[in-house]
Scaffold this active site. Structure first.
Site, PDB file in Angstrom:
ATOM      1  N   LYS A   1       2.121   4.303   1.547  1.00  0.00           N
ATOM      2  CA  LYS A   1       1.476   3.714   2.722  1.00  0.00           C
ATOM      3  C   LYS A   1       2.122   4.148   4.035  1.00  0.00           C
ATOM      4  O   LYS A   1       1.795   5.198   4.558  1.00  0.00           O
ATOM      5  CB  LYS A   1       1.392   2.193   2.578  1.00  0.00           C
ATOM      6  CG  LYS A   1       0.461   1.762   1.436  1.00  0.00           C
ATOM      7  CD  LYS A   1       0.096   0.320   1.521  1.00  0.00           C
ATOM      8  CE  LYS A   1      -0.748  -0.124   0.322  1.00  0.00           C
ATOM      9  NZ  LYS A   1      -2.059   0.542   0.231  1.00  0.00           N
TER      10      LYS A   1
ATOM     11  N   PHE B   1       0.403  -6.276  -8.149  1.00  0.00           N
ATOM     12  CA  PHE B   1      -0.572  -5.256  -7.764  1.00  0.00           C
ATOM     13  C   PHE B   1       0.185  -3.968  -7.490  1.00  0.00           C
ATOM     14  O   PHE B   1       0.895  -3.838  -6.492  1.00  0.00           O
ATOM     15  CB  PHE B   1      -1.389  -5.642  -6.532  1.00  0.00           C
ATOM     16  CG  PHE B   1      -2.413  -4.589  -6.187  1.00  0.00           C
ATOM     17  CD1 PHE B   1      -3.620  -4.540  -6.867  1.00  0.00           C
ATOM     18  CD2 PHE B   1      -2.146  -3.623  -5.235  1.00  0.00           C
ATOM     19  CE1 PHE B   1      -4.549  -3.553  -6.587  1.00  0.00           C
ATOM     20  CE2 PHE B   1      -3.073  -2.629  -4.954  1.00  0.00           C
ATOM     21  CZ  PHE B   1      -4.286  -2.593  -5.633  1.00  0.00           C
TER      22      PHE B   1
ATOM     23  N   ASP C   1       8.871  -1.715  -6.141  1.00  0.00           N
ATOM     24  CA  ASP C   1       7.649  -1.216  -5.512  1.00  0.00           C
ATOM     25  C   ASP C   1       7.651  -1.691  -4.063  1.00  0.00           C
ATOM     26  O   ASP C   1       7.249  -2.812  -3.759  1.00  0.00           O
ATOM     27  CB  ASP C   1       6.426  -1.743  -6.260  1.00  0.00           C
ATOM     28  CG  ASP C   1       5.105  -1.328  -5.613  1.00  0.00           C
ATOM     29  OD1 ASP C   1       5.125  -0.785  -4.491  1.00  0.00           O
ATOM     30  OD2 ASP C   1       4.043  -1.568  -6.232  1.00  0.00           O
TER      31      ASP C   1
END
Length: 401
Positions: free
Chosen positions: A255, A141, A226
């Site tokens: 984030k 994801f 990531d």
């Protein structure tokens, strides 16, 4: 109709149904706690998918944002501003790299990393134009843009958005042999999550990341990590890759870099990688804006103390010890994770992940389900041990019903 019901009905009527949130309407939050419009408090055990690593309303971050709001919030990259160089310098130092390309969201940063790898492949490695290939893992994801869903194996994220962007090869996560077979002369990068969050907090086999690092170095391929969810303290280290002593060529961050205050993301690498960009070839109006830089600079300062990493490591050890006791008792099939991050697989006969999440909500604890029978636990790193234990008590109570 209650205030909660009214707000949810209005949202359902006037917003696209691209999310299926739990039926709670948050009005305020502080630390690890949120309060809804009815005045009921909830323990946040999700932390905005790690965007809120430092808790809601963190005073240092709010003060940094407020001070910058009074000065300047946006210049665009048409001009320099007085926080930009400091932000890039300090983030590069935190990562042990030379250059930073700031963006806004995680998906934007992944898109930027893809463009970086392809441009590096053509201009540095010498791959024929249009033939670059990036190897990714199944169940990944990385976001939901058209290009990113082109290499997703999640049907909900991918179906009916074609035609899809070519240039990606998908291999099983954790399978180093499959990775070796997939990397060819035209491969420019391997893009991986060190821990797959959305897939259920999947931790790869020991040695996998080291093997990928060695393979990519041997074959002149970029290793892109990531760390949008796994990075910046969540796993007990600044970066999840550190657990295997691995330093990738490229970090993708997001984030928690914005502290839950503003969206901030970045691609961080050495000059021989990010130096491929020239003026006009890539950009973002809001990327690296003064407000974002001010908040992110405070995040970097907080991470330098090591306090949050240590807290995640110590409380994470306690979290996993307690969750491990639930396995084999008839309600929990497996527990995975690292630091203050766990995926808990519920025995299907005891309820879906959504049903368990709703029952926990009724008891004042907020988590989120994924992939049917799994719930994710990822509280803010500022959570107290007492609050963490209280949340775990509620989970035990739900599972014993």
């Amino acid at each position: 109709m209650s205030r909660t019901q009214d707000a949810i009905a209005s949202a359902e009527a006037h917003s696209a149904h691209n999310y299926h949130p739990l039926p709670i309407v948050v009005a305020s939050a502080d630390g690890a706690w949120m309060t809804d419009v009815e005045g009921r408090r909830y323990l946040d055990m999700l932390a905005g998918y790690s965007a809120l690593n430092f808790g809601h309303g963190n005073r240092r971050l709010i003060d940094a944002a407020r001070a910058q709001l009074e000065r300047v919030t946006l210049t665009s990259r048409a001009f320099h501003h007085d926080r930009f160089a400091e932000f890039c310098t300090q983030l590069a130092e935190l990562c042990g790299k030379e250059m930073v390309l700031p963006m806004n969201t995680g998906a934007e940063a992944i898109e930027t990393a893809v463009k970086t790898a392809r441009k590096w492949g053509y201009e540095v490695k010498g791959v024929p134009d249009g033939h670059a290939k990036i190897v990714v893992a199944a169940n990944n994801f990385h976001g939901r843009t058209t290009t990113i869903v082109s290499f997703s194996t999640d049907h909900e994220a991918r179906d009916h958005y074609g035609p899809y962007t070519p240039g990606f090869e998908i291999v099983p996560y954790g399978d180093l042999t499959a990775m070796e077979r997939a990397v060819t002369a035209h491969t420019v990068a391997v893009l991986l999550e060190p821990i797959q969050g959305e897939a259920g907090v999947l931790v790869p086999p020991a040695g996998y990341l080291r093997g990928v690092r060695e393979l990519t170095r041997e074959r002149n391929v970029l290793f892109i990590a990531d760390e949008i969810q796994s990075g910046l303290g969540r796993t007990g280290r600044t970066f999840a890759c550190e657990h295997e002593g691995v330093v990738p060529d490229v970090y993708v961050l997001g984030k928690a870099l914005g502290g839950g205050v503003v969206p901030v993301s970045a691609v961080v690498a050495d000059r021989d990688v990010l130096g491929v960009f020239r003026p006009g070839e890539h950009g973002s109006t809001f990327g690296g804006n003064p407000l974002a830089c001010a908040v992110a600079l405070e995040v970097i300062a907080m991470l330098r103390s090591g306090e949050y990493q240590q807290r995640a490591a110590e409380l994470g050890e306690h979290l996993h010890a307690e969750l491990g006791l639930l396995v084999g008792g008839g309600a929990v099939e497996a527990v995975r994770g690292r630091g203050l991050w766990a995926g808990v697989d519920i025995v299907p006969s005891r309820g879906t992940g959504r049903e368990i999440s709703e029952k926990l909500m009724d008891r004042g604890v907020l988590v989120k389900d994924t992939h049917g029978s799994t719930i994710r636990i990822a509280p803010p790193l500022v959570i107290s041990k007492e609050d963490l234990d209280w949340g775990l008590d509620q989970l035990r109570a739900v599972l014993s019903e």
